[in-house]
Design a protein around this motif. Sequence first.
Motif, PDB file in Angstrom:
ATOM      1  N   ASP A 186       0.835  -1.210   0.000  1.00  0.00           N
ATOM      2  CA  ASP A 186       0.000   0.000   0.000  1.00  0.00           C
ATOM      3  C   ASP A 186       0.866   1.255   0.000  1.00  0.00           C
ATOM      4  O   ASP A 186       0.580   2.233  -0.709  1.00  0.00           O
ATOM      5  N   GLU A 189       2.377   1.675  -3.362  1.00  0.00           N
ATOM      6  CA  GLU A 189       1.339   2.104  -4.300  1.00  0.00           C
ATOM      7  C   GLU A 189       1.134   3.615  -4.228  1.00  0.00           C
ATOM      8  O   GLU A 189       1.053   4.297  -5.264  1.00  0.00           O
ATOM      9  N   ARG A 190       1.048   4.153  -3.023  1.00  0.00           N
ATOM     10  CA  ARG A 190       0.866   5.600  -2.875  1.00  0.00           C
ATOM     11  C   ARG A 190       2.069   6.356  -3.426  1.00  0.00           C
ATOM     12  O   ARG A 190       1.922   7.397  -4.077  1.00  0.00           O
ATOM     13  N   ALA A 193       2.253   6.293  -7.298  1.00  0.00           N
ATOM     14  CA  ALA A 193       1.180   7.040  -7.959  1.00  0.00           C
ATOM     15  C   ALA A 193       1.651   8.432  -8.361  1.00  0.00           C
ATOM     16  O   ALA A 193       1.038   9.070  -9.239  1.00  0.00           O
ATOM     17  N   HIS A 236      -2.916  -3.358  -6.674  1.00  0.00           N
ATOM     18  CA  HIS A 236      -2.017  -2.211  -6.507  1.00  0.00           C
ATOM     19  C   HIS A 236      -1.591  -1.780  -7.913  1.00  0.00           C
ATOM     20  O   HIS A 236      -0.481  -2.085  -8.356  1.00  0.00           O
ATOM     21  N   HIS A 238      -0.654   0.919  -9.568  1.00  0.00           N
ATOM     22  CA  HIS A 238       0.547   1.711  -9.847  1.00  0.00           C
ATOM     23  C   HIS A 238       1.811   0.882  -9.622  1.00  0.00           C
ATOM     24  O   HIS A 238       2.792   1.015 -10.365  1.00  0.00           O
ATOM     25  N   LEU A 239       1.793   0.031  -8.620  1.00  0.00           N
ATOM     26  CA  LEU A 239       2.954  -0.814  -8.336  1.00  0.00           C
ATOM     27  C   LEU A 239       3.220  -1.779  -9.483  1.00  0.00           C
ATOM     28  O   LEU A 239       4.369  -1.925  -9.937  1.00  0.00           O
ATOM     29  N   TRP A 240       2.180  -2.433  -9.978  1.00  0.00           N
ATOM     30  CA  TRP A 240       2.391  -3.416 -11.040  1.00  0.00           C
ATOM     31  C   TRP A 240       2.597  -2.747 -12.395  1.00  0.00           C
ATOM     32  O   TRP A 240       3.263  -3.316 -13.270  1.00  0.00           O
TER      33      TRP A 240
END
Length: 319
Positions: A186, A189-190, A193, A236, A238-240
Motif C-alpha cells: 500500500d 502504491e501511494r 502514484a 495495486h 501503480h505498483l504493477w
Amino acid sequence: MPAAPSTTVPSLPSPPPFRGRIGCDANSGHYPVPRRYRLHLSPSCPDCLRIAITHSLLGLGETLPVLRLAAVPDGPDGGHRALRPLYEASAHRYPGPAAAPVLSDTWTGRIVSTHPPDILSDLVRRFGGDGPGRPALHPQDRAAEIEAVERLCAHRIGEAAQYAGRADADAAARRTALGSLLRVLDSLERRLAHQDFVLGDDMTAADVRMWVTLVQLDTVHRLHLDAAAVHRIADHPHLWAYARRLAAHPAFGTHLDLDGIARRHHAHCQGLEAAGAAVQIMDWAAHSAGGTAARLHRERPDGFMEPQHALHLRPSGSA
C-alpha cells in the motif's frame, strides 16, 4: 494431525566463502582492468538477476563479460558443476557447493568474490563510471534510503510473503504476515502514484532490488498463497504498472528467464501449491523486453556468453 510440509527446504545460512574486493588501483591487488574479470551468473537466482540487470544498466558488456550458468544447479551438493574447478582452484578441496554468483579473475584463475552485495557495489563503484545513459545507481545522498529499501524487500516483502504461504504456520500468524506485506505494498502504491521510481524521478539500485522482489513475489511466493491473498496483492495498479514498465526496459526484461525460475523453484520447494498458483498477477513474458524465455536464450545482451558447461582455467599463479 501432522503438520503440513513447509513451502521451502530448510537450510542453514553460511557466510560467503570469498569476500575479495576490487580496489581503485594496482596497489589494491584486484583493480579494474577491462576484460580481466568474469561474472558467472544464473539469472533464475534472484541475486544473479540483480547483478545481471546492474551489469546491463552500466553498459559493462565489453568490460566485464558474463558466463551464463544453468537455471537449476546440477551438482549433487546443490552447486554448479561448471564452477567446481574454479572453486577448487581458489580453495584446495573446497567442501561446499560451487554456488553462483561468482566474480572471477582470469589472470589468476581464482574467485574474487561470491558475496552479492560486494559484487554489486564493485560493479557500480569500480566499473560503472559516469558514461552517457548510465544511471547513478548509488548516489551518495541516497545511500541510507537504498539500504532501507534493501531491508524492506528482504524482510517485509520477501520473508512476509514466504511466511504468509507456509502451510505449517498458525493461521493467525499467516494473516499477520500477509497484513504486513499488504501494508508495505500500500505504501509503495501511494508513492508510485506520484513518481516514476521508488526513490523519486531517477532510477537507482533500489529499483533493481524492488523489481527482482516483485518478480519473486509473483513467480514464486504467489504459488503458496490462497487466491484471495493474491487478488489483494494484485490490487495495486501503480505498483504493477511500475513492474511492467521496468520489464520492458532491455536491461531488466531481457534477463528474465521465467521457465528457469519455475524449474529452479520446483527443484528446491517441498511445499504444496495453493489456489493462488492459478491467479497470475502479471504476464511477465508479454511485457518483458525480448518476449519469452526461449527468445532470451537466443538473443543475449552484450557481454553474455553461451551457457557455461566447463571452465578452462590458467594454472594457479600464472600471469
